[in-house]
Enzyme design. Structure first.
Site: not given
Ligand code: WQD
Length: 336
Positions: A12, A80, A99, A124, A149, A153, A217, A296
């Site tokens: 970003i 960032f 960090n 975030s 994480y 934030k 998934v 999640d």
């Molecule tokens: C998205 C969806 C997973 C990987 C991110 C950033 C975090 C913050 C918020 C900025 C979810 C699914 C993922 C995979 C999957 N951004 N998935 N298989 O967890 O929403 O967090 O956005 O600050 O920094 O990490 O993003 O891309 O990891 O997951 O099914 O191999 O995809 O379960 O539903 P997430 P993600």
């Protein structure tokens, strides 16, 4: 105006450096290269045909920060620099809090000493935890974060609010990102995490490019339209442009603390993204349904009214652009 961009060679950060330079700002980058590569500096300069100043180092280093502020006449900071993988943070809390929180305290100490009080902070959507409702407004409840994480934030947002209450001359914009994906149209910049990608889009891209076998998934039993996780995916260039608007707000207001959601206002499921990616790039993405990932949540997408009204900003690029540009980066990377 001279801007210090911490983590400015990251995904970003680098896209924001491009927008800053295109808008006439001067850019100084501090990056410890923990999740970026020094070659990104040349890519930013190639796209914009403008120079940036790069310092290799860590925000925890107060002496280095002091030196940069003094040598470079910094007038504002966009921060960032942070680790950002939700899943990884569950297994590495000490690294994430050190960090993502301790370094910001050092930055704020130096900014106060140097009397530089304009800060755009990269927060975030994860601060909302498992949201009570969607779309999410900035005034909705925060907390109940489900991973270190998001909690890191949340902690920094609280630190900034306490700081502002102690001294109203601070001028702070807190930007809550949803899910940034996509890449600069040139294909020179993009998301290229070191190691196995934690996030969905970089993983899909590597499966499509046959660098990885199959996408897992993470769960199809969530209370969503197709059972898979729903997120608000936003093109990283739109996100970068939101930072320019936030800086302009700080320049105009001269003091305050402002909080904005930076998303599109639309939610897409994991299966939606897979389908959109296959359609946009005419490729197949192998996937299998696996168990849920710890930390999640089911559904998360933004109410974007406030940024539209107060920053005159809204996301312009759609899911097809996000999918095409994400893949274009990897295809071009082989020849860059
Ligand atoms: C998205 C969806 C997973 C990987 C991110 C950033 C975090 C913050 C918020 C900025 C979810 C699914 C993922 C995979 C999957 N951004 N998935 N298989 O967890 O929403 O967090 O956005 O600050 O920094 O990490 O993003 O891309 O990891 O997951 O099914 O191999 O995809 O379960 O539903 P997430 P993600």
């Amino acid at each position: 105006m001279r801007i210090l961009v911490t983590g400015g060679l990251g995904y970003i950060g680098s896209h924001t450096c491009v927008e800053l330079l295109k808008n006439g700002y001067e850019v100084v980058v501090l990056d410890n290269l923990s999740n970026s590569k020094e070659e990104v500096k040349e890519k930013i300069e190639k796209i914009t045909k403008k120079p940036i100043k790069f310092y290799f180092g860590d925000m925890i280093n107060e002496q280095l920060l002091d030196k940069i502020f003094e040598l470079e006449k910094i007038e504002a900071v966009i921060d960032f620099a942070a680790y950002k993988a939700v899943g990884e943070s569950v297994t590495k809390p000490i690294e994430y809090y050190t960090n993502n929180v301790s370094t910001v305290l050092v930055l704020l100490k130096v900014m106060k000493k140097q009397k530089i009080k304009k800060l755009v902070f990269s927060s975030s959507a994860t601060v909302y935890g498992d949201p009570e409702r969607v779309p999410i407004k900035e005034t909705d409840k925060i907390g109940g974060t489900t991973n270190p994480y998001g909690t890191s934030k949340l902690f920094v947002e609280q630190i900034l609010k306490d700081l502002y209450k102690s001294d109203y001359s601070w001028d702070i914009a807190i930007l809550r990102y949803f899910n940034p994906i996509g890449a600069d149209k040139s294909g020179l910049l993009g998301e290229d995490p070191n190691g196995i990608p934690a996030n969905l889009m970089p993983y899909i891209v590597k499966v499509a490019n046959k660098e990885l076998e199959c996408l897992s998934v993470f769960g199809n039993d969530y209370p969503t339209k197709d059972g898979t996780g729903v997120r608000d995916y936003i093109h990283v260039v739109d996100l970068a442009k939101g930072h320019i608007k936030a800086l302009e707000k700080l320049e105009k207001e001269q003091q305050g603390l402002y909080i904005y959601n930076l998303g599109t206002g639309k939610g897409y499921s994991v299966l939606d993204i897979i389908n959109a990616f296959e359609k946009a790039n005419n490729v197949k993405v192998n996937y299998k349904i696996a168990g849920r990932r710890p930390g999640d949540i089911a559904e998360c997408y933004a109410d974007v009214t406030k940024a539209k009204q107060e920053l005159k900003w809204k996301a312009e690029l759609g899911i097809e652009d996000m999918c095409k540009d994400s893949y274009n980066y990897i295809l071009k990377r082989k020849n860059n």
